[in-house]
Motif scaffolding. Structure first.
Motif, PDB file in Angstrom:
ATOM      1  N   VAL A   1       0.842  -1.203   0.000  1.00  9.26           N
ATOM      2  CA  VAL A   1       0.000   0.000   0.000  1.00  9.26           C
ATOM      3  C   VAL A   1       0.873   1.248   0.000  1.00  9.26           C
ATOM      4  O   VAL A   1       0.611   2.220  -0.728  1.00  9.26           O
ATOM      5  CB  VAL A   1      -0.945  -0.015   1.217  1.00  9.26           C
ATOM      6  CG1 VAL A   1      -1.721   1.292   1.314  1.00  9.26           C
ATOM      7  CG2 VAL A   1      -1.909  -1.194   1.131  1.00  9.26           C
ATOM      8  N   HIS A   2       1.925   1.231   0.817  1.00  9.01           N
ATOM      9  CA  HIS A   2       2.819   2.391   0.909  1.00  9.01           C
ATOM     10  C   HIS A   2       3.456   2.690  -0.446  1.00  9.01           C
ATOM     11  O   HIS A   2       3.518   3.858  -0.866  1.00  9.01           O
ATOM     12  CB  HIS A   2       3.898   2.114   1.955  1.00  9.01           C
ATOM     13  CG  HIS A   2       4.705   3.310   2.343  1.00  9.01           C
ATOM     14  ND1 HIS A   2       4.401   4.099   3.429  1.00  9.01           N
ATOM     15  CD2 HIS A   2       5.794   3.869   1.772  1.00  9.01           C
ATOM     16  CE1 HIS A   2       5.273   5.076   3.522  1.00  9.01           C
ATOM     17  NE2 HIS A   2       6.135   4.966   2.525  1.00  9.01           N
TER      18      HIS A   2
ATOM     19  N   ASP B   1       4.379  -4.321 -10.267  1.00  7.21           N
ATOM     20  CA  ASP B   1       4.337  -2.923 -10.684  1.00  7.21           C
ATOM     21  C   ASP B   1       5.270  -2.062  -9.836  1.00  7.21           C
ATOM     22  O   ASP B   1       5.805  -1.056 -10.312  1.00  7.21           O
ATOM     23  CB  ASP B   1       2.908  -2.368 -10.635  1.00  7.21           C
ATOM     24  CG  ASP B   1       2.281  -2.478  -9.252  1.00  7.21           C
ATOM     25  OD1 ASP B   1       2.712  -3.326  -8.442  1.00  7.21           O
ATOM     26  OD2 ASP B   1       1.330  -1.702  -8.980  1.00  7.21           O
ATOM     27  N   VAL B   2       5.504  -2.469  -8.569  1.00  7.30           N
ATOM     28  CA  VAL B   2       6.361  -1.671  -7.699  1.00  7.30           C
ATOM     29  C   VAL B   2       7.460  -2.495  -7.020  1.00  7.30           C
ATOM     30  O   VAL B   2       8.274  -1.943  -6.279  1.00  7.30           O
ATOM     31  CB  VAL B   2       5.540  -0.916  -6.628  1.00  7.30           C
ATOM     32  CG1 VAL B   2       4.714   0.190  -7.269  1.00  7.30           C
ATOM     33  CG2 VAL B   2       4.642  -1.862  -5.840  1.00  7.30           C
TER      34      VAL B   2
ATOM     35  N   ARG C   1       2.700  11.305  -2.066  1.00  6.43           N
ATOM     36  CA  ARG C   1       3.853  12.127  -2.467  1.00  6.43           C
ATOM     37  C   ARG C   1       5.119  11.270  -2.528  1.00  6.43           C
ATOM     38  O   ARG C   1       6.069  11.509  -1.768  1.00  6.43           O
ATOM     39  CB  ARG C   1       4.032  13.288  -1.484  1.00  6.43           C
ATOM     40  CG  ARG C   1       2.888  14.303  -1.514  1.00  6.43           C
ATOM     41  CD  ARG C   1       3.073  15.405  -0.496  1.00  6.43           C
ATOM     42  NE  ARG C   1       3.108  14.866   0.871  1.00  6.43           N
ATOM     43  CZ  ARG C   1       2.028  14.551   1.578  1.00  6.43           C
ATOM     44  NH1 ARG C   1       0.831  14.729   1.062  1.00  6.43           N
ATOM     45  NH2 ARG C   1       2.136  14.074   2.808  1.00  6.43           N
ATOM     46  N   PRO C   2       5.152  10.289  -3.405  1.00 10.13           N
ATOM     47  CA  PRO C   2       6.379   9.480  -3.500  1.00 10.13           C
ATOM     48  C   PRO C   2       7.549  10.333  -3.978  1.00 10.13           C
ATOM     49  O   PRO C   2       7.387  11.226  -4.816  1.00 10.13           O
ATOM     50  CB  PRO C   2       6.011   8.411  -4.525  1.00 10.13           C
ATOM     51  CG  PRO C   2       4.921   9.011  -5.340  1.00 10.13           C
ATOM     52  CD  PRO C   2       4.147   9.891  -4.409  1.00 10.13           C
TER      53      PRO C   2
ATOM     54  N   GLY D   1       7.207   2.801  -9.885  1.00  9.20           N
ATOM     55  CA  GLY D   1       7.101   1.844 -10.977  1.00  9.20           C
ATOM     56  C   GLY D   1       8.380   1.724 -11.769  1.00  9.20           C
ATOM     57  O   GLY D   1       8.591   0.732 -12.477  1.00  9.20           O
ATOM     58  N   VAL D   2       9.247   2.736 -11.671  1.00 11.79           N
ATOM     59  CA  VAL D   2      10.541   2.702 -12.338  1.00 11.79           C
ATOM     60  C   VAL D   2      11.603   2.157 -11.389  1.00 11.79           C
ATOM     61  O   VAL D   2      12.358   1.241 -11.724  1.00 11.79           O
ATOM     62  CB  VAL D   2      10.928   4.103 -12.848  1.00 11.79           C
ATOM     63  CG1 VAL D   2      12.344   4.089 -13.411  1.00 11.79           C
ATOM     64  CG2 VAL D   2       9.937   4.581 -13.897  1.00 11.79           C
ATOM     65  N   ALA D   3      11.666   2.706 -10.187  1.00  8.87           N
ATOM     66  CA  ALA D   3      12.618   2.249  -9.172  1.00  8.87           C
ATOM     67  C   ALA D   3      11.926   1.207  -8.289  1.00  8.87           C
ATOM     68  O   ALA D   3      11.614   1.449  -7.121  1.00  8.87           O
ATOM     69  CB  ALA D   3      13.115   3.429  -8.346  1.00  8.87           C
TER      70      ALA D   3
END
Length: 261
Positions: A73-74, A120-121, A80-81, A86-88
């Motif tokens: 979830v985090h 995805d993350v 405000r990531p 999704g890239v890192a």
């Protein structure tokens, strides 16, 4: 290296501690070993979760991995990531089947599970006995080696190395040669002790305090930290058992304790 105890209560959270979870810092690299019930909250007292470089799981019992659902979830929904998650994507090193295990915890119905892909993350990497994962780069890189131990599910002791120093984490284990091999000449053995010694204890599940000390002695460990004591046992009693079997320093893990390795 620096070891920070996020939680150390065995078999589930207790009134004074979350379940199992440990933050390891080495140079600019930060990893967690296990994320049991309540440990993500404790982590945030010490580190922004976005600063993690990797997560390593000793095994997939709930008291060692259940807060991963909260980390999902985090990573997915924080407003405000600091970067594109999704890239890192965060590396996760765990026994085979971890992605499905965690997806089921996050998406309990069959319909939700069919649409849930945690890649995805995160990036998932299977741990295997004798395998090595490396997290971080350059002089800050942490190396983690997995050793088979005895437990009712696939489980590993984790040998963590950086800059010539060695930390060994038992995970959950019964008495076995794999733990001795993982802890050979280690600077600090973070070892479970889940019950007082006695013939009535089940085999192949956990260690007693005395057995934790015996494994530290057999491995030539320089220092022993007793952890994973359930709330219904006295951690000082189990540490006393360990001291009777190990001549080196014996300490007890407590929430937020810091150990230099």
């Amino acid at each position: 290296m620096r070891l920070i105890v996020l939680g150390c209560s065995g078999s589930g959270p207790g009134p004074e501690s979350p379940a199992s979870g440990y933050l390891v810092e080495a140079g600019g690299t930060r990893i967690v070993l296990d994320l049991g019930n309540g440990t993500l909250g404790a982590l945030q007292r010490h580190l922004d979760p976005w600063s993690l470089d990797g997560v390593v799981f000793s095994h997939l019992h709930a008291d060692h991995c259940s807060d991963f659902a909260s980390l999902v979830v985090h990573r997915r929904y924080h407003p405000r990531p600091p970067f594109d998650p999704g890239v890192a994507r965060l590396p996760v090193h765990a026994p085979a089947g971890a992605h499905d295990r965690f997806a089921r915890a996050y998406a309990p119905t069959a319909a939700e599970l069919a649409e849930t892909d945690l890649t995805d993350v995160f990036t998932f990497h299977d741990l295997a006995a004798g395998g090595t994962c490396r997290i971080g780069t350059g002089a800050d890189q942490i190396q983690v080696r997995a050793f088979d131990v005895v437990h009712p599910c696939p489980a590993f002791a984790l040998r963590v190395e950086h800059g010539g120093r060695v930390l060994t984490y038992s995970g959950d284990t019964g008495a076995c040669p794999g733990l001795v091999e993982a802890a050979r000449d280690t600077d600090l053995l973070l070892c479970e002790a889940s019950w007082p010694h006695g013939d009535h204890n089940p085999t192949g599940v956990h260690l007693s305090g005395r057995e934790a000390g015996e494994h530290a002695t057999a491995a030539g460990a320089r220092r022993l930290v007793v952890t994973h004591v359930p709330a219904w046992y006295d951690r000082d009693e189990l540490a006393t058992e360990a001291k009777a079997a190990f001549d080196g320093p014996v300490e007890v893990a407590t929430p937020d304790a810091v150990f230099e390795v």
